[in-house]
Design a protein around this motif. Structure first.
Motif, PDB file in Angstrom:
ATOM      1  N   ARG A  42       0.861  -1.161   0.017  1.00 57.25           N
ATOM      2  CA  ARG A  42      -0.015   0.065   0.017  1.00 57.25           C
ATOM      3  C   ARG A  42       0.850   1.205   0.040  1.00 57.25           C
ATOM      4  NH1 ARG A  42       0.566   1.774   5.034  1.00 57.25           N
ATOM      5  NH2 ARG A  42       0.939   0.086   6.593  1.00 57.25           N
ATOM      6  N   ARG A  43       0.091   2.326  -0.188  1.00 59.86           N
ATOM      7  CA  ARG A  43       1.075   3.768  -0.279  1.00 59.86           C
ATOM      8  C   ARG A  43       1.674   3.801   1.126  1.00 59.86           C
ATOM      9  NH1 ARG A  43       0.972   7.081  -4.507  1.00 59.86           N
ATOM     10  NH2 ARG A  43      -0.773   6.577  -6.308  1.00 59.86           N
ATOM     11  N   VAL A  44       2.977   4.275   1.289  1.00 65.80           N
ATOM     12  CA  VAL A  44       3.472   4.481   2.667  1.00 65.80           C
ATOM     13  C   VAL A  44       4.257   5.707   2.652  1.00 65.80           C
ATOM     14  CG1 VAL A  44       3.405   2.286   3.534  1.00 65.80           C
ATOM     15  CG2 VAL A  44       5.390   3.033   2.389  1.00 65.80           C
ATOM     16  N   PRO A  45       4.324   6.487   3.553  1.00 62.03           N
ATOM     17  CA  PRO A  45       4.842   7.771   3.747  1.00 62.03           C
ATOM     18  C   PRO A  45       6.504   7.457   3.792  1.00 62.03           C
ATOM     19  CG  PRO A  45       4.086   7.382   5.896  1.00 62.03           C
ATOM     20  CD  PRO A  45       3.747   6.335   4.902  1.00 62.03           C
ATOM     21  N   LEU A  46       7.416   8.562   3.407  1.00 63.73           N
ATOM     22  CA  LEU A  46       8.727   8.455   3.388  1.00 63.73           C
ATOM     23  C   LEU A  46       9.238   7.871   4.839  1.00 63.73           C
ATOM     24  CD1 LEU A  46      11.445   9.024   1.971  1.00 63.73           C
ATOM     25  CD2 LEU A  46      11.177  11.419   2.686  1.00 63.73           C
ATOM     26  N   ALA A  47       8.773   8.559   5.877  1.00 65.81           N
ATOM     27  CA  ALA A  47       9.358   8.038   7.130  1.00 65.81           C
ATOM     28  C   ALA A  47       9.123   6.603   7.418  1.00 65.81           C
ATOM     29  CB  ALA A  47       8.499   8.967   8.286  1.00 65.81           C
ATOM     30  N   GLU A  48       8.170   6.047   6.819  1.00 66.44           N
ATOM     31  CA  GLU A  48       7.897   4.641   6.896  1.00 66.44           C
ATOM     32  C   GLU A  48       8.927   3.753   6.106  1.00 66.44           C
ATOM     33  OE1 GLU A  48       6.123   0.999   8.429  1.00 66.44           O
ATOM     34  OE2 GLU A  48       6.105   3.128   9.143  1.00 66.44           O
ATOM     35  N   LEU A  49       9.427   4.304   5.003  1.00 64.99           N
ATOM     36  CA  LEU A  49      10.307   3.772   4.109  1.00 64.99           C
ATOM     37  C   LEU A  49      11.858   3.704   4.861  1.00 64.99           C
ATOM     38  CD1 LEU A  49       9.324   4.458   0.573  1.00 64.99           C
ATOM     39  CD2 LEU A  49       9.122   2.276   1.718  1.00 64.99           C
TER      40      LEU A  49
END
Length: 130
Positions: A42-49
């Motif tokens: 699913r789409r994730v924010p940069l902080a999660e990556l």
């Protein structure tokens, strides 16, 4: 553990579905670049990556401990069965040593911002840089 690591991060969407990214890490002091090819369901924010990419260091430290303490790297792979047995027999004592080291840690105080002090060294740990 070497302490906090500070990097500059950027990402580029490389898939049409918003699930594939190229994550770029730059060391601000040396300018060294590292690249991660990422996919998420699913789409994730940069902080999660960035958080997921940061777990790599924990895994690498675990492998370094396994190589130094239980001989994980002392084998020449020739057959799957023998390799699987070697890995299993090396990881079992590493799990035992990790449990002993965790049990030897001092008990946390009721105040989380105040460190617990124990003058005795914790056995079965590897100093940084070795």
């Amino acid at each position: 553990m070497e302490g906090p690591r500070h990097y500059d991060w950027a990402w580029i969407e490389i898939g049409a579905d918003g699930h594939r990214h190229l994550l770029i890490r730059r060391n601000p002091s040396s300018g060294e670049l590292a690249f991660y090819l990422c996919w998420s369901p699913r789409r994730v924010p940069l902080a999660e990556l960035v958080r997921v990419a940061g777990t790599r260091w924990c895994i690498e430290e675990c492998f370094q401990a396994a190589k130094g303490q239980v001989g994980l790297d002392h084998y020449q792979v020739r057959h799957w069965t023998a390799w699987h047995r070697h890995i299993t027999l090396a990881m079992l004592p590493l799990a035992f040593l990790a449990a002993l080291a965790a049990d030897a840690r001092p008990v946390r105080t009721a105040q989380p911002n105040r460190p617990a002090h124990n003058p005795d060294p914790i056995d079965l740990t590897v100093p940084a840089g070795s």
